[in-house]
Design a protein around this motif. Structure first.
Motif, short mmCIF file in Angstrom:
data_model
loop_
_atom_site.label_atom_id
_atom_site.label_comp_id
_atom_site.label_asym_id
_atom_site.label_seq_id
_atom_site.Cartn_x
_atom_site.Cartn_y
_atom_site.Cartn_z
N GLU A 7 56.55 33.38 40.29
CA GLU A 7 56.53 34.84 40.40
C GLU A 7 55.19 35.33 40.93
O GLU A 7 55.14 36.18 41.84
N TYR A 8 54.13 34.76 40.40
CA TYR A 8 52.77 35.16 40.80
C TYR A 8 52.57 34.97 42.30
O TYR A 8 52.05 35.85 43.00
N ASN A 57 52.47 37.75 45.59
CA ASN A 57 51.18 37.83 46.31
C ASN A 57 51.26 37.00 47.58
O ASN A 57 50.56 36.00 47.71
N ASP A 67 43.63 36.28 36.13
CA ASP A 67 44.82 35.59 36.64
C ASP A 67 45.41 34.68 35.56
O ASP A 67 46.62 34.66 35.34
N ARG A 105 52.82 36.27 31.19
CA ARG A 105 54.16 36.27 31.81
C ARG A 105 54.99 35.08 31.33
O ARG A 105 56.19 35.22 31.05
N SER A 110 47.04 36.65 32.85
CA SER A 110 48.31 37.22 33.31
C SER A 110 49.41 36.15 33.39
O SER A 110 50.56 36.39 33.00
N LEU A 111 49.06 34.95 33.86
CA LEU A 111 50.06 33.86 33.91
C LEU A 111 50.51 33.47 32.50
O LEU A 111 51.71 33.26 32.26
#
Ligand code: CP
Length: 298
Positions: free
Chosen positions: A292-293, A297, A14, A21, A17-18
């Motif tokens: 966005e994350y 989700n 996570d 992005r 990925s953050l």
């Protein structure tokens, strides 16, 4: 993840990925559109960086933003914060950014039965400030990508710092080499999640790669704490002299707002080793990534 409350909800994937992005947004200027969503900022404590960067982030993502001010809201007429959230949620606002002085309040609000609105914790009391920790990590990684080799020192009011709490969790998760928590005895926490405590600034800063200076939080000092500004400055201020204990290319960081001439001198805050304004810049992109994350989700 339905609500973004603290770093302990995240996996290493996570975090990666953050960070990816946020960098993508920063360097490409290509942004997704979330124009079917509405965002409200609910700041029960003052803020410049966090509030404005969440509002800018939402703007970049094409989300209309509403700012709720407690003084002009119906909470001044006795409405509870729970009813305020349920009301805003019933209007179709899908994301709430909340800052509050009460430790753990966002987590309790996240448990309101049937609440459709998703929440992001923008800082709760002395507990957590996950977006600050993530933007700090982004800033560090941009300049010192070998995270596992880094020695980081956090200096200041560790006991009262939600930033220090979230950074401990994040540094433990990503696996930096060493974390030193430097504070006078009065401000050392009773327990730590990660890191080694010291009351000696010279020892704490010795050969550090990153120095994170915390604000002296006058508003969080309990009445019985005998804080002496001149003693604090003498023993813990980040100055041109004390940064020489760290590596010559050490990054000097501060979550802000800064008290110039108290915890940090202006020549350091504005100097070549300072990344304070880069932290602020990165805050916009990291908060875009967090929004966005979360919205992807639900
Ligand atoms: N670092 C931080 O939270 O700053 P603000 O209080 O200005 O949002």
């Amino acid at each position: 993840m339905r609500h973004f409350l603290d770093i302990n909800q995240l996996s290493t994937d996570d975090v990666a990925s953050l960070l990816e992005r946020a960098s993508y947004f920063k360097y490409t200027g290509v942004y997704p559109r979330f124009d079917k969503h509405r965002l409200v900022t609910l700041f029960y404590e003052n803020s410049t960086r966090t509030r404005v960067s969440f509002e800018l982030a939402a703007g970049h993502l094409n989300m209309p933003v509403i700012h709720m001010d407690k003084a002009s809201s119906s909470e001044s007429k006795g409405e509870t914060i729970v009813d305020t959230l349920k009301t805003l949620s019933a209007m179709g606002i899908s994301l709430g950014i909340i800052r509050h002085s009460e430790d753990g309040l966002p987590e309790r609000l996240a448990q309101i039965p049937g609440l459709a609105m998703q929440l992001i914790n923008a800082g709760d009391g002395k507990h957590a400030h996950p977006s600050q920790a993530l933007l700090d990590m982004m800033t560090i990684k941009e300049h010192k990508p070998n995270i596992h080799e880094l020695t980081v020192a956090i200096v200041g009011n560790i006991r009262h710092s939600r930033v220090a709490n979230s950074l401990q969790r994040l540094f433990a998760l990503v696996g930096i080499k060493e974390l030193r928590l430097v504070a006078p005895k009065l401000w050392l926490p009773k327990s730590v999640h990660f890191g080694r405590m010291t009351t000696c600034l010279k020892e704490g800063l010795n050969q550090a790669d990153v120095v994170i200076c915390l604000r002296v939080q006058h508003e969080r000092l309990a009445d019985d704490e005998q804080f002496d500004p001149s003693t604090y400055r003498r023993d813990y201020a980040i100055t041109a002299q004390t940064i020489s204990y760290a590596k010559a290319d050490a990054m000097i960081m501060h979550p802000g707002p800064i008290n110039r001439g108290m915890e940090i001198d202006s020549d350091v805050a504005d100097g070549v080793q300072s990344f304070i304004l880069q932290q602020v810049t990165n805050g916009v992109y990291m908060r875009m990534a967090m929004i966005e994350y979360l919205l992807n989700n639900p």
